[in-house]
Design a protein around this motif. Sequence first.
Motif, PDB file in Angstrom:
ATOM      1  N   PHE A  25       0.869  -1.176   0.000  1.00  0.00           N
ATOM      2  CA  PHE A  25       0.000   0.000   0.000  1.00  0.00           C
ATOM      3  C   PHE A  25       0.910   1.231   0.000  1.00  0.00           C
ATOM      4  O   PHE A  25       1.156   1.839   1.033  1.00  0.00           O
ATOM      5  N   THR A  26       1.438   1.573  -1.207  1.00  0.00           N
ATOM      6  CA  THR A  26       2.405   2.671  -1.307  1.00  0.00           C
ATOM      7  C   THR A  26       1.735   4.017  -1.065  1.00  0.00           C
ATOM      8  O   THR A  26       0.497   4.121  -1.085  1.00  0.00           O
ATOM      9  N   THR A  27       2.555   5.058  -0.916  1.00  0.00           N
ATOM     10  CA  THR A  27       1.984   6.394  -0.704  1.00  0.00           C
ATOM     11  C   THR A  27       1.088   6.786  -1.870  1.00  0.00           C
ATOM     12  O   THR A  27       0.052   7.416  -1.672  1.00  0.00           O
ATOM     13  N   TRP A  28       1.507   6.395  -3.095  1.00  0.00           N
ATOM     14  CA  TRP A  28       0.679   6.836  -4.238  1.00  0.00           C
ATOM     15  C   TRP A  28      -0.586   6.007  -4.359  1.00  0.00           C
ATOM     16  O   TRP A  28      -1.596   6.502  -4.847  1.00  0.00           O
ATOM     17  N   LEU A  29      -0.583   4.744  -3.876  1.00  0.00           N
ATOM     18  CA  LEU A  29      -1.863   4.017  -3.814  1.00  0.00           C
ATOM     19  C   LEU A  29      -2.747   4.616  -2.716  1.00  0.00           C
ATOM     20  O   LEU A  29      -3.971   4.695  -2.861  1.00  0.00           O
ATOM     21  N   ALA A  30      -2.116   5.051  -1.618  1.00  0.00           N
ATOM     22  CA  ALA A  30      -2.882   5.702  -0.539  1.00  0.00           C
ATOM     23  C   ALA A  30      -3.529   6.981  -1.060  1.00  0.00           C
ATOM     24  O   ALA A  30      -4.698   7.271  -0.785  1.00  0.00           O
ATOM     25  N   GLU A  31      -2.738   7.734  -1.843  1.00  0.00           N
ATOM     26  CA  GLU A  31      -3.276   8.962  -2.448  1.00  0.00           C
ATOM     27  C   GLU A  31      -4.407   8.617  -3.419  1.00  0.00           C
ATOM     28  O   GLU A  31      -5.442   9.279  -3.462  1.00  0.00           O
ATOM     29  N   GLY A  32      -4.217   7.545  -4.189  1.00  0.00           N
ATOM     30  CA  GLY A  32      -5.249   7.094  -5.119  1.00  0.00           C
ATOM     31  C   GLY A  32      -6.516   6.695  -4.389  1.00  0.00           C
ATOM     32  O   GLY A  32      -7.628   7.035  -4.809  1.00  0.00           O
ATOM     33  N   LEU A  33      -6.367   5.987  -3.282  1.00  0.00           N
ATOM     34  CA  LEU A  33      -7.531   5.556  -2.506  1.00  0.00           C
ATOM     35  C   LEU A  33      -8.299   6.767  -1.964  1.00  0.00           C
ATOM     36  O   LEU A  33      -9.528   6.790  -1.957  1.00  0.00           O
ATOM     37  N   ARG A  34      -7.526   7.792  -1.548  1.00  0.00           N
ATOM     38  CA  ARG A  34      -8.170   9.003  -1.026  1.00  0.00           C
ATOM     39  C   ARG A  34      -9.003   9.660  -2.134  1.00  0.00           C
ATOM     40  O   ARG A  34     -10.164  10.015  -1.937  1.00  0.00           O
ATOM     41  N   LEU A  35      -8.396   9.784  -3.325  1.00  0.00           N
ATOM     42  CA  LEU A  35      -9.127  10.330  -4.474  1.00  0.00           C
ATOM     43  C   LEU A  35     -10.373   9.499  -4.779  1.00  0.00           C
ATOM     44  O   LEU A  35     -11.443  10.035  -5.079  1.00  0.00           O
TER      45      LEU A  35
ATOM     46  N   GLU B  53       8.030   9.756  -7.137  1.00  0.00           N
ATOM     47  CA  GLU B  53       7.308  10.127  -5.920  1.00  0.00           C
ATOM     48  C   GLU B  53       8.250  10.819  -4.934  1.00  0.00           C
ATOM     49  O   GLU B  53       9.474  10.669  -5.023  1.00  0.00           O
ATOM     50  N   ALA B  54       7.667  11.547  -4.000  1.00  0.00           N
ATOM     51  CA  ALA B  54       8.468  12.227  -2.983  1.00  0.00           C
ATOM     52  C   ALA B  54       9.279  11.193  -2.199  1.00  0.00           C
ATOM     53  O   ALA B  54       8.729  10.198  -1.746  1.00  0.00           O
ATOM     54  N   PRO B  55      10.578  11.398  -2.056  1.00  0.00           N
ATOM     55  CA  PRO B  55      11.401  10.448  -1.291  1.00  0.00           C
ATOM     56  C   PRO B  55      10.914  10.359   0.158  1.00  0.00           C
ATOM     57  O   PRO B  55      10.500  11.353   0.748  1.00  0.00           O
ATOM     58  N   GLU B  56      10.952   9.131   0.684  1.00  0.00           N
ATOM     59  CA  GLU B  56      10.561   8.930   2.081  1.00  0.00           C
ATOM     60  C   GLU B  56      11.722   8.307   2.827  1.00  0.00           C
ATOM     61  O   GLU B  56      12.345   7.361   2.351  1.00  0.00           O
ATOM     62  N   LEU B  57      12.007   8.825   4.008  1.00  0.00           N
ATOM     63  CA  LEU B  57      13.099   8.286   4.808  1.00  0.00           C
ATOM     64  C   LEU B  57      12.562   7.119   5.642  1.00  0.00           C
ATOM     65  O   LEU B  57      11.736   7.308   6.536  1.00  0.00           O
ATOM     66  N   VAL B  58      13.016   5.908   5.339  1.00  0.00           N
ATOM     67  CA  VAL B  58      12.552   4.721   6.050  1.00  0.00           C
ATOM     68  C   VAL B  58      13.572   4.385   7.134  1.00  0.00           C
ATOM     69  O   VAL B  58      14.718   4.026   6.842  1.00  0.00           O
ATOM     70  N   ARG B  59      13.149   4.533   8.373  1.00  0.00           N
ATOM     71  CA  ARG B  59      14.046   4.259   9.496  1.00  0.00           C
ATOM     72  C   ARG B  59      13.797   2.894  10.105  1.00  0.00           C
ATOM     73  O   ARG B  59      14.504   2.474  11.010  1.00  0.00           O
ATOM     74  N   VAL B  60      12.740   2.215   9.645  1.00  0.00           N
ATOM     75  CA  VAL B  60      12.288   1.000  10.319  1.00  0.00           C
ATOM     76  C   VAL B  60      13.039  -0.224   9.779  1.00  0.00           C
ATOM     77  O   VAL B  60      13.004  -0.485   8.582  1.00  0.00           O
ATOM     78  N   PRO B  61      13.705  -0.972  10.668  1.00  0.00           N
ATOM     79  CA  PRO B  61      14.394  -2.173  10.202  1.00  0.00           C
ATOM     80  C   PRO B  61      13.389  -3.193   9.669  1.00  0.00           C
ATOM     81  O   PRO B  61      12.275  -3.284  10.174  1.00  0.00           O
ATOM     82  N   GLY B  62      13.776  -3.932   8.653  1.00  0.00           N
ATOM     83  CA  GLY B  62      12.902  -4.998   8.174  1.00  0.00           C
ATOM     84  C   GLY B  62      12.001  -4.616   7.019  1.00  0.00           C
ATOM     85  O   GLY B  62      11.461  -5.490   6.344  1.00  0.00           O
ATOM     86  N   GLU B  63      11.797  -3.311   6.768  1.00  0.00           N
ATOM     87  CA  GLU B  63      10.858  -2.914   5.713  1.00  0.00           C
ATOM     88  C   GLU B  63      11.380  -3.246   4.314  1.00  0.00           C
ATOM     89  O   GLU B  63      10.608  -3.638   3.436  1.00  0.00           O
ATOM     90  N   VAL B  64      12.686  -3.071   4.088  1.00  0.00           N
ATOM     91  CA  VAL B  64      13.246  -3.387   2.763  1.00  0.00           C
ATOM     92  C   VAL B  64      13.095  -4.878   2.504  1.00  0.00           C
ATOM     93  O   VAL B  64      12.644  -5.300   1.434  1.00  0.00           O
ATOM     94  N   GLU B  65      13.404  -5.703   3.506  1.00  0.00           N
ATOM     95  CA  GLU B  65      13.277  -7.146   3.317  1.00  0.00           C
ATOM     96  C   GLU B  65      11.814  -7.553   3.120  1.00  0.00           C
ATOM     97  O   GLU B  65      11.502  -8.359   2.243  1.00  0.00           O
ATOM     98  N   ARG B  66      10.909  -6.984   3.911  1.00  0.00           N
ATOM     99  CA  ARG B  66       9.499  -7.356   3.833  1.00  0.00           C
ATOM    100  C   ARG B  66       8.911  -7.059   2.457  1.00  0.00           C
ATOM    101  O   ARG B  66       8.131  -7.849   1.924  1.00  0.00           O
ATOM    102  N   LEU B  67       9.291  -5.926   1.869  1.00  0.00           N
ATOM    103  CA  LEU B  67       8.644  -5.497   0.628  1.00  0.00           C
ATOM    104  C   LEU B  67       9.473  -5.776  -0.625  1.00  0.00           C
ATOM    105  O   LEU B  67       8.912  -5.896  -1.706  1.00  0.00           O
ATOM    106  N   LEU B  68      10.801  -5.883  -0.486  1.00  0.00           N
ATOM    107  CA  LEU B  68      11.642  -6.065  -1.668  1.00  0.00           C
ATOM    108  C   LEU B  68      12.496  -7.322  -1.602  1.00  0.00           C
ATOM    109  O   LEU B  68      13.176  -7.650  -2.567  1.00  0.00           O
ATOM    110  N   GLY B  69      12.482  -8.032  -0.475  1.00  0.00           N
ATOM    111  CA  GLY B  69      13.196  -9.299  -0.395  1.00  0.00           C
ATOM    112  C   GLY B  69      14.559  -9.205   0.263  1.00  0.00           C
ATOM    113  O   GLY B  69      15.122  -8.116   0.404  1.00  0.00           O
ATOM    114  N   PRO B  70      15.102 -10.365   0.648  1.00  0.00           N
ATOM    115  CA  PRO B  70      16.360 -10.399   1.407  1.00  0.00           C
ATOM    116  C   PRO B  70      17.571  -9.911   0.608  1.00  0.00           C
ATOM    117  O   PRO B  70      18.501  -9.364   1.180  1.00  0.00           O
TER     118      PRO B  70
END
Lengths: 320, 122
Positions: A25-35, B53-70
């Motif tokens: 659920f990426t930011t742009w899907l979240a934005e899409g859902l809001r729209l 998209e606007a860059p987001e600073l991800v500080r949470v461990p595990g998110e890269v692995e959860r969404l993009l793999g080990p």
Amino acid sequence: MSHPATDALTPKAMVVLQDRPVVPFTTWLAEGLRLCSETRRGLQVVTPPESRITMPLRLVLTGPDSRWVIRADGGYYDGLTGVPLQWDGAAFVVDPEARAYAPGYTTPPTAPIGAQLTVTFRVRHTPETAIGGAAEQMCRSLTDMPPSGWGTSEPVTGVWRVEDLGEMFGSRVSAAVWLTVVGGGDGGRPVVGTMLLSQVDDAAEEAVTLVIGYTDPQETPIASLPAIIGALAAEFPLVSCFAQLSPGNADLTTGPRWVGPAAPIGLAVSGSAPGPPGVAGQRIGEARSPTMWYSLGDGRRQDGWQRYQQLTGYLRTQAS
Amino acid sequence: MTSDIIALVRNEPDIPTVVEGMIAFGESLRMRPAGPGAMHLYDPDGRLLISIEAPELVRVPGEVERLLGPQMAGKVRPPTWWVEVRAAPGMPEARRIARKFAEDIVHWQGGAVWPPPPEDAL
């Protein structure tokens, strides 16, 4: 007015094509859902059959006209229900000619299936209880660790600190905040959930769904749940808590195929009603926070849903 | 099919500078802001090629692995800047530009691109 992430925008739906292995659920899907919700459209995410979706995306795609659409074998089907779909010129809709589930949906998965424990609860905070604290306690009870992060979309960006949630909610003027909660990164037991913070009458309400993944279904802590929920009720004004088990990936993603049905484990409700015939009630929590746990099954047997119906009917009569 | 590319960037991404660099090295692109921190790149005929998209600073461990793999998790440690790049459907040039942008930003500001290049994917 076209949203940049949109691949088709019709009067009925916003269609987004995705081909990544795990669709969050990426930011742009979240934005899409809001729209979509502002313009009364459905959000329809189209993927190949190899894609899996995350728990937050799965939970938001259950809205009206929203779907997870699988493109396979020259046709389309609903990734969550297996029903064949067709494009009606404005949206993906159920194919009225179809008489069977899509073959891709009913093909058994080749890898072993784990289990997903889903715990859904609601607490109504007092000025003394911390917003986010109930989600944190439940997460600790079930995974031995607090959540690792939270955010409004995926990836979640903020490191989990209950103080931050309270500050964020206190500073909002809007009535409700929807959040994703994750935990168990770096080898811990996976947990992903959603949290809706809202103001109900004079109290802040925390409505949480946490899903915990198990590679071995035997490891699910079913027998400990009454004690875990009792401990939650002792710390936070608990309205209700429902626990169910379903077959599914231990990493908490969902693939577009049938893996077996969910079954209830039990429901906890504040109060002291003894329960309908055939559903045993058990007092949990502490005397100053009377709570009943109604055991409904082992999370596998489907007859638990009959007891669930009986119980919810009974609780409605108690409330009126 | 629309294609997503993700740049995981070590240092705070400077999107306009990277795009200006691409233009300086001969890419025919026009850049327009698309909301807070987000950018759209167009071809000379004004057709949308990619959205960044606007860059987001991800500080949470595990998110890269959860969404993009080990494999990706092994390349990048949190905190990391997560930049989603989407190539427009039906535009043959769009995928190449999206990949080029992601590789350039990682080249200048450190990090890794998902999906990894084919030689890495074995």
